[in-house]
Motif scaffolding. Structure first.
Motif, PDB file in Angstrom:
ATOM      1  N   ARG A 182       0.808  -1.224   0.000  1.00 47.46           N
ATOM      2  CA  ARG A 182       0.000   0.000   0.000  1.00 47.46           C
ATOM      3  C   ARG A 182       0.836   1.267   0.000  1.00 47.46           C
ATOM      4  NH1 ARG A 182      -0.146   1.704   5.342  1.00 47.46           N
ATOM      5  NH2 ARG A 182       0.301   0.058   6.836  1.00 47.46           N
ATOM      6  N   LYS A 183       2.122   1.150   0.310  1.00 45.90           N
ATOM      7  CA  LYS A 183       3.021   2.303   0.268  1.00 45.90           C
ATOM      8  C   LYS A 183       3.882   2.301  -0.992  1.00 45.90           C
ATOM      9  CE  LYS A 183       3.309   2.884   5.265  1.00 45.90           C
ATOM     10  NZ  LYS A 183       4.220   2.913   6.430  1.00 45.90           N
ATOM     11  N   SER A 184       3.471   1.490  -1.983  1.00 47.60           N
ATOM     12  CA  SER A 184       4.156   1.382  -3.278  1.00 47.60           C
ATOM     13  C   SER A 184       5.557   0.782  -3.174  1.00 47.60           C
ATOM     14  CB  SER A 184       4.207   2.734  -3.995  1.00 47.60           C
ATOM     15  OG  SER A 184       2.900   3.196  -4.242  1.00 47.60           O
ATOM     16  N   ARG A 185       5.788  -0.050  -2.161  1.00 48.55           N
ATOM     17  CA  ARG A 185       7.071  -0.723  -2.005  1.00 48.55           C
ATOM     18  C   ARG A 185       6.965  -2.117  -2.602  1.00 48.55           C
ATOM     19  NH1 ARG A 185       7.223   0.425   4.361  1.00 48.55           N
ATOM     20  NH2 ARG A 185       5.347  -0.778   4.022  1.00 48.55           N
ATOM     21  N   PRO A 186       7.962  -2.541  -3.383  1.00 47.70           N
ATOM     22  CA  PRO A 186       7.902  -3.877  -3.976  1.00 47.70           C
ATOM     23  C   PRO A 186       8.196  -4.967  -2.948  1.00 47.70           C
ATOM     24  CG  PRO A 186       9.951  -2.800  -4.561  1.00 47.70           C
ATOM     25  CD  PRO A 186       9.136  -1.795  -3.796  1.00 47.70           C
ATOM     26  N   ARG A 187       7.631  -6.128  -3.198  1.00 49.77           N
ATOM     27  CA  ARG A 187       7.877  -7.308  -2.360  1.00 49.77           C
ATOM     28  C   ARG A 187       8.100  -8.485  -3.295  1.00 49.77           C
ATOM     29  NH1 ARG A 187       5.988  -8.886   2.989  1.00 49.77           N
ATOM     30  NH2 ARG A 187       6.814 -10.957   3.335  1.00 49.77           N
ATOM     31  N   LEU A 243      -2.418  -7.903  -3.640  1.00 54.05           N
ATOM     32  CA  LEU A 243      -3.191  -8.108  -4.868  1.00 54.05           C
ATOM     33  C   LEU A 243      -4.568  -7.454  -4.805  1.00 54.05           C
ATOM     34  CD1 LEU A 243      -2.174 -11.782  -5.643  1.00 54.05           C
ATOM     35  CD2 LEU A 243      -1.426  -9.706  -6.837  1.00 54.05           C
ATOM     36  N   ALA A 244      -5.146  -7.355  -3.615  1.00 52.92           N
ATOM     37  CA  ALA A 244      -6.442  -6.685  -3.483  1.00 52.92           C
ATOM     38  C   ALA A 244      -6.308  -5.199  -3.820  1.00 52.92           C
ATOM     39  CB  ALA A 244      -6.989  -6.854  -2.065  1.00 52.92           C
ATOM     40  N   ARG A 245      -5.196  -4.624  -3.436  1.00 53.98           N
ATOM     41  CA  ARG A 245      -4.971  -3.200  -3.694  1.00 53.98           C
ATOM     42  C   ARG A 245      -4.462  -2.939  -5.103  1.00 53.98           C
ATOM     43  NH1 ARG A 245      -4.227   1.771  -2.452  1.00 53.98           N
ATOM     44  NH2 ARG A 245      -2.282   2.884  -2.239  1.00 53.98           N
ATOM     45  N   ASN A 246      -3.588  -3.841  -5.601  1.00 51.72           N
ATOM     46  CA  ASN A 246      -2.978  -3.649  -6.917  1.00 51.72           C
ATOM     47  C   ASN A 246      -2.663  -5.016  -7.522  1.00 51.72           C
ATOM     48  OD1 ASN A 246      -1.476  -3.025  -9.164  1.00 51.72           O
ATOM     49  ND2 ASN A 246      -0.119  -1.596  -8.115  1.00 51.72           N
TER      50      ASN A 246
END
Length: 170
Positions: free
Chosen positions: A33-38, A69-72
Motif C-alpha cells: 500500500r506504500k508502493s514498495r515492492p515485495r 493483490l487486493a490493492r494492486n
C-alpha cells in the motif's frame, strides 16, 4: 542494444518456453500500500491460449500476498539464469476461485506445463484441488520480454489493448 518489439507472441514463444523450462523458478513481485515492492520465489505453470500466454500459480493465500493483490493486481514475474537468459512478465494476477480453474491449474502442475515445469501439488495440498489451503492465481500478461544472454538480444511482446466496450465511458 535496444529491444525489438514483436507484433505476435508467437515470435517469442519458443524462447519464452525454452527459458522457462530451463530456469523453472521465478521471482514474483507485488506492491504494498506504500508502493514498495515485495519479492518471493515461486513456480508458475504456463499455457498458450488464443495465441497469448496465460499463467497459473498454485499458492498459499497469505495475508501479505492477498492484501497486495487486493490493492494492486499488477505483478511482475522474472526468470533469470547464470547464462544471462531472462524472461520478464508484466501482468495482472487475479484469484481464480472457481472449481474449474482450480482443477485446471492442478492438472497443469501434474502434467508439467511447459514440459518439465511443475510438480505434484498433492505434496503441499493433500486434499487435492478442493483442499481449503490450495489457492490459484491466474496470470494474464500484458507485456513479455525475453532476453538472450549470449548477445543481449531482447524482444518484447505487448498484448493488444482490449477493444472499448460500447457505452463503458458513460
Amino acid at each position: 542494444m535496444p529491444a525489438a518489439t514483436v507484433e505476435s507472441f508467437s515470435e517469442i514463444e519458443e524462447a519464452f518456453i525454452s527459458y522457462i523450462q530451463d530456469i523453472v523458478y521465478c521471482t514474483m513481485i507485488t506492491v504494498d500500500r506504500k508502493s514498495r515492492p515485495r519479492a518471493r520465489v515461486l513456480l508458475p505453470v504456463w499455457e498458450i491460449v488464443d495465441g497469448k500466454p496465460v499463467g497459473w500459480l498454485a499458492v498459499y493465500k497469505t495475508p501479505v500476498k492477498a492484501a497486495h493483490l487486493a490493492r494492486n493486481p499488477h505483478t511482475t514475474y522474472s526468470y533469470w539464469n547464470p547464462r544471462q537468459n531472462a524472461v520478464f512478465i508484466d501482468s495482472v494476477s487475479t484469484w481464480a476461485e472457481d472449481p474449474e480453474s482450480r482443477r485446471h491449474a492442478w492438472d497443469l502442475y501434474r502434467e508439467g506445463s511447459p514440459a518439465g515445469v511443475g510438480y505434484d501439488p498433492v505434496g503441499f495440498w493433500r486434499g487435492g484441488p478442493k483442499d481449503p489451503g490450495y489457492h490459484v492465481l491466474r496470470i494474464d500478461p500484458w507485456r513479455v520480454q525475453v532476453l538472450r544472454g549470449s548477445d543481449l538480444k531482447s524482444r518484447i511482446w505487448t498484448a493488444p489493448e482490449p477493444s472499448p466496450t460500447p457505452g463503458a465511458d458513460r
